[in-house]
Design a protein around this motif. Structure first.
Motif, PDB file in Angstrom:
ATOM      1  N   LEU A   1      46.134  23.918  28.904  1.00  0.00           N
ATOM      2  CA  LEU A   1      46.979  22.977  29.627  1.00  0.00           C
ATOM      3  C   LEU A   1      47.268  23.470  31.038  1.00  0.00           C
TER       4      LEU A   1
ATOM      5  N   ALA B   1      44.286  22.722  33.069  1.00  0.00           N
ATOM      6  CA  ALA B   1      44.163  21.282  33.313  1.00  0.00           C
ATOM      7  C   ALA B   1      45.136  20.823  34.393  1.00  0.00           C
TER       8      ALA B   1
ATOM      9  N   PRO C   1      45.061  10.592  31.903  1.00  0.00           N
ATOM     10  CA  PRO C   1      45.153  12.069  31.976  1.00  0.00           C
ATOM     11  C   PRO C   1      46.584  12.559  32.123  1.00  0.00           C
TER      12      PRO C   1
ATOM     13  N   LYS D   1      48.265  12.315  28.727  1.00  0.00           N
ATOM     14  CA  LYS D   1      47.806  13.356  27.811  1.00  0.00           C
ATOM     15  C   LYS D   1      48.422  14.699  28.154  1.00  0.00           C
ATOM     16  N   LEU D   2      48.481  15.029  29.429  1.00  0.00           N
ATOM     17  CA  LEU D   2      49.082  16.298  29.830  1.00  0.00           C
ATOM     18  C   LEU D   2      50.564  16.343  29.450  1.00  0.00           C
TER      19      LEU D   2
ATOM     20  N   THR E   1      41.727  18.923  28.668  1.00  0.00           N
ATOM     21  CA  THR E   1      42.712  18.258  27.817  1.00  0.00           C
ATOM     22  C   THR E   1      42.143  17.991  26.421  1.00  0.00           C
TER      23      THR E   1
ATOM     24  N   SER F   1      43.754  19.556  23.063  1.00  0.00           N
ATOM     25  CA  SER F   1      44.094  18.741  21.900  1.00  0.00           C
ATOM     26  C   SER F   1      43.473  19.303  20.626  1.00  0.00           C
TER      27      SER F   1
END
Length: 226
Positions: free
Chosen positions: A53, A56, A109, A112-113, A186, A190
């Motif tokens: 993370l 990302a 995105p 998701k982050l 990401t 996950s």
């Protein structure tokens, strides 16, 4: 509040590869069906997810600031970032395409982050709040992950269409590489996160009590004989 019953509390151990569930299996033992090592939780799940993370988040900035599409014609060369491309499509009347690019390349995105960061942070704190909602959120992240590369496909489609028409030349910019790295990171984050950590109870606090002293009856015991 009663603790949540989990497979680990019942002595059940599931295989990450084939899905078989074993009773009273030892940690690190081989699955009798496929031979995969059994673990109650993914090894070092939180640290791996935090690292992915962080990478990302770092790549998210150049993905939105660097050009993702370069258009060259006889008169000029134009570079577009994700947001400037969205604005261009919207101004020219391609509202549907602008909406698709904005949602797939900017909102998804970012969602998701934010979602993964929230789930990992609460799992690390072993929080018991909104466990069911966090499990549903993880499933949503898994579902929308397959659509994260839609912006790259749109740029490739536009490049092909423009070249066929012969009016200009469209190439992908360096921002596409950064955006692709965000998508891959990401997805790996996950996969690295173990959603079963959401249901783990709080760790018991360390005991600060000293061991009890031995009791004496007040009489001196005779010294031991050799």
């Amino acid at each position: 509040m009663n603790p949540t019953t989990t497979a680990a509390s019942l002595g059940l151990l599931g295989c990450h590869h084939c899905g078989a569930v074993w009773q009273d299996a030892a940690e690190g033992a081989a699955c009798e069906r496929c031979g995969t090592r059994l673990h109650r939780r993914k090894p070092d799940s939180l640290n791996r997810t935090w690292a992915l993370l962080a990478a990302a988040f770092i790549m998210y900035l150049p993905a939105n600031l660097l050009p993702v599409m370069v258009t060259r014609n006889l008169l000029e060369t134009q570079t577009d970032t994700i947001l400037s491309g969205v604005i261009y499509f919207w101004v020219t009347g391609a509202w549907g395409l602008a909406t698709i690019v904005f949602v797939a390349s900017f909102l998804v995105p970012l969602f998701k982050l934010g979602a993964l960061t929230t789930m990992v942070w609460m799992a690390q704190r072993r929080s018991s709040r909104h466990r069911l909602d966090r499990s549903r959120l993880y499933r949503i992240v898994e579902v929308i992950g397959r659509w994260s590369m839609l912006d790259v496909f749109v740029v490739s489609l536009l490049a092909g269409l423009v070249r066929i028409q012969g009016f200009a030349e469209v190439t992908a910019g360096v921002g596409i590489a950064a955006f692709g790295s965000v998508v891959v990171l990401t997805m790996l984050a996950s996969l690295s996160f173990d959603p079963r950590l959401t249901w783990d109870g709080p760790q018991p606090p360390p005991s600060s009590e000293l061991p009890p002293l031995p009791k004496h009856n007040g009489q001196h015991e005779p010294p031991p004989t050799a």
